[in-house]
Motif scaffolding. Structure first.
Motif, PDB file in Angstrom:
ATOM      1  N   THR A  66      19.296 112.107 -84.361  1.00  0.00           N
ATOM      2  CA  THR A  66      18.413 111.116 -83.744  1.00  0.00           C
ATOM      3  C   THR A  66      16.981 111.253 -84.260  1.00  0.00           C
ATOM      4  N   THR A  67      16.738 112.292 -85.040  1.00  0.00           N
ATOM      5  CA  THR A  67      15.406 112.559 -85.597  1.00  0.00           C
ATOM      6  C   THR A  67      15.571 112.846 -87.090  1.00  0.00           C
ATOM      7  N   PRO A  68      14.754 112.220 -87.933  1.00  0.00           N
ATOM      8  CA  PRO A  68      14.841 112.516 -89.370  1.00  0.00           C
ATOM      9  C   PRO A  68      14.548 113.999 -89.635  1.00  0.00           C
ATOM     10  N   LEU A  69      15.244 114.561 -90.615  1.00  0.00           N
ATOM     11  CA  LEU A  69      15.102 115.984 -90.909  1.00  0.00           C
ATOM     12  C   LEU A  69      13.699 116.363 -91.363  1.00  0.00           C
ATOM     13  N   ASP A  70      12.945 115.413 -91.891  1.00  0.00           N
ATOM     14  CA  ASP A  70      11.585 115.745 -92.310  1.00  0.00           C
ATOM     15  C   ASP A  70      10.620 115.842 -91.128  1.00  0.00           C
ATOM     16  N   ARG A  71      11.109 115.543 -89.930  1.00  0.00           N
ATOM     17  CA  ARG A  71      10.299 115.671 -88.715  1.00  0.00           C
ATOM     18  C   ARG A  71      10.774 116.823 -87.833  1.00  0.00           C
ATOM     19  N   ILE A  72      11.698 117.626 -88.350  1.00  0.00           N
ATOM     20  CA  ILE A  72      12.217 118.777 -87.603  1.00  0.00           C
ATOM     21  C   ILE A  72      11.922 120.035 -88.413  1.00  0.00           C
ATOM     22  N   THR A  73      11.295 121.009 -87.766  1.00  0.00           N
ATOM     23  CA  THR A  73      11.026 122.270 -88.457  1.00  0.00           C
ATOM     24  C   THR A  73      12.075 123.316 -88.058  1.00  0.00           C
ATOM     25  N   LEU A  74      12.099 124.383 -88.828  1.00  0.00           N
ATOM     26  CA  LEU A  74      13.000 125.488 -88.492  1.00  0.00           C
ATOM     27  C   LEU A  74      12.630 126.076 -87.139  1.00  0.00           C
ATOM     28  N   LEU A  75      11.337 126.089 -86.822  1.00  0.00           N
ATOM     29  CA  LEU A  75      10.912 126.576 -85.508  1.00  0.00           C
ATOM     30  C   LEU A  75      11.444 125.673 -84.406  1.00  0.00           C
ATOM     31  N   ASP A  76      11.433 124.359 -84.629  1.00  0.00           N
ATOM     32  CA  ASP A  76      11.967 123.430 -83.624  1.00  0.00           C
ATOM     33  C   ASP A  76      13.414 123.789 -83.280  1.00  0.00           C
ATOM     34  N   ILE A  77      14.210 124.061 -84.294  1.00  0.00           N
ATOM     35  CA  ILE A  77      15.618 124.381 -84.061  1.00  0.00           C
ATOM     36  C   ILE A  77      15.748 125.736 -83.372  1.00  0.00           C
ATOM     37  N   HIS A  78      14.961 126.706 -83.806  1.00  0.00           N
ATOM     38  CA  HIS A  78      14.961 128.025 -83.162  1.00  0.00           C
ATOM     39  C   HIS A  78      14.675 127.874 -81.661  1.00  0.00           C
ATOM     40  N   LEU A  79      13.670 127.084 -81.326  1.00  0.00           N
ATOM     41  CA  LEU A  79      13.318 126.882 -79.922  1.00  0.00           C
ATOM     42  C   LEU A  79      14.422 126.135 -79.176  1.00  0.00           C
ATOM     43  N   THR A 127      10.350 122.287 -93.048  1.00  0.00           N
ATOM     44  CA  THR A 127      11.175 121.247 -92.427  1.00  0.00           C
ATOM     45  C   THR A 127      12.634 121.444 -92.837  1.00  0.00           C
ATOM     46  N   VAL A 128      13.518 120.938 -92.010  1.00  0.00           N
ATOM     47  CA  VAL A 128      14.946 121.016 -92.334  1.00  0.00           C
ATOM     48  C   VAL A 128      15.226 120.215 -93.600  1.00  0.00           C
ATOM     49  N   ALA A 129      14.516 119.107 -93.771  1.00  0.00           N
ATOM     50  CA  ALA A 129      14.714 118.278 -94.968  1.00  0.00           C
ATOM     51  C   ALA A 129      14.429 119.057 -96.245  1.00  0.00           C
ATOM     52  N   SER A 130      13.481 119.971 -96.201  1.00  0.00           N
ATOM     53  CA  SER A 130      13.139 120.728 -97.416  1.00  0.00           C
ATOM     54  C   SER A 130      14.235 121.710 -97.817  1.00  0.00           C
ATOM     55  N   LEU A 131      15.178 121.977 -96.932  1.00  0.00           N
ATOM     56  CA  LEU A 131      16.288 122.869 -97.246  1.00  0.00           C
ATOM     57  C   LEU A 131      17.396 122.171 -98.008  1.00  0.00           C
ATOM     58  N   ALA A 132      17.437 120.861 -97.884  1.00  0.00           N
ATOM     59  CA  ALA A 132      18.556 120.086 -98.413  1.00  0.00           C
ATOM     60  C   ALA A 132      18.382 119.790 -99.888  1.00  0.00           C
ATOM     61  N   PRO A 133      19.380 120.161-100.662  1.00  0.00           N
ATOM     62  CA  PRO A 133      19.347 119.755-102.077  1.00  0.00           C
ATOM     63  C   PRO A 133      19.428 118.232-102.173  1.00  0.00           C
ATOM     64  N   ASP A 134      19.096 117.729-103.311  1.00  0.00           N
ATOM     65  CA  ASP A 134      19.178 116.298-103.556  1.00  0.00           C
ATOM     66  C   ASP A 134      20.587 115.788-103.247  1.00  0.00           C
ATOM     67  N   ALA A 135      20.671 114.611-102.663  1.00  0.00           N
ATOM     68  CA  ALA A 135      21.962 114.039-102.272  1.00  0.00           C
ATOM     69  C   ALA A 135      22.917 113.928-103.458  1.00  0.00           C
ATOM     70  N   ASP A 136      22.394 113.624-104.637  1.00  0.00           N
ATOM     71  CA  ASP A 136      23.254 113.525-105.819  1.00  0.00           C
ATOM     72  C   ASP A 136      23.859 114.876-106.178  1.00  0.00           C
ATOM     73  N   GLN A 137      23.072 115.958-106.005  1.00  0.00           N
ATOM     74  CA  GLN A 137      23.601 117.294-106.271  1.00  0.00           C
ATOM     75  C   GLN A 137      24.730 117.619-105.291  1.00  0.00           C
ATOM     76  N   ILE A 138      24.564 117.211-104.049  1.00  0.00           N
ATOM     77  CA  ILE A 138      25.599 117.467-103.042  1.00  0.00           C
ATOM     78  C   ILE A 138      26.870 116.708-103.396  1.00  0.00           C
ATOM     79  N   LYS A 139      26.726 115.435-103.768  1.00  0.00           N
ATOM     80  CA  LYS A 139      27.900 114.646-104.135  1.00  0.00           C
ATOM     81  C   LYS A 139      28.629 115.265-105.327  1.00  0.00           C
TER      82      LYS A 139
END
Length: 149
Positions: A66-79, A127-139
């Protein structure tokens, strides 16, 4: 003391959810994590309460972001996971009247508090988004893995 891997596991799940079309069921996530769907639901409940994911029951239901990954930090998830204990190091409480034990505990508590504060600051920068490899690499990775089986 067992290692608490919920933070890394949920970060893994969130990146997969971002790349997945449609909701992901607890069963699907549990297979990915090698755990029970009940554990997935229990763990995801904290993320849901924090507003990062939503769940829908029934056919076609599951968990979705419900929230884009670039608006969620690792601290947010920890909390959202309930602030799992960071250190296995603890204080002694064998003799609370012992002045040496009290001095050691005070020094340890100050050090652990400083270390936790530093870790929280670092987690807040990522941010969680910064952990994600490029979508093409994942595919490409998924296609390569599918060819191996």
């Amino acid at each position: 003391m067992p290692i608490d891997s919920r933070l890394s596991r949920m970060l893994h799940v969130l990146v997969h959810m971002d790349r997945h079309e449609g909701p992901m069921t607890s069963d699907t996530i549990s297979v990915m994590l090698g755990t029970n769907p009940v554990v997935v639901r229990r763990t995801m409940a904290g993320l849901k309460a924090a507003g990062y994911v939503a769940s829908e029951k029934g056919h076609g239901g599951g968990w979705s972001l419900t929230t884009p990954l670039d608006r969620i930090t690792l601290l947010d998830i920890h909390l959202a996971l309930g602030r799992p204990k960071i250190f296995a190091i603890g204080l002694s409480d064998d003799d609370p009247n012992c002045l040496i034990e009290r001095a050691v505990n005070a020094a340890m508590m100050a050090t652990l508090t400083d270390a936790e504060r530093l870790l929280h600051a670092k987690l807040a920068e990522i941010t969680v988004a910064s952990l994600a490899p490029d979508a093409d690499q994942i595919k490409a990775y998924v296609a390569q893995r599918a060819g191996q089986t």
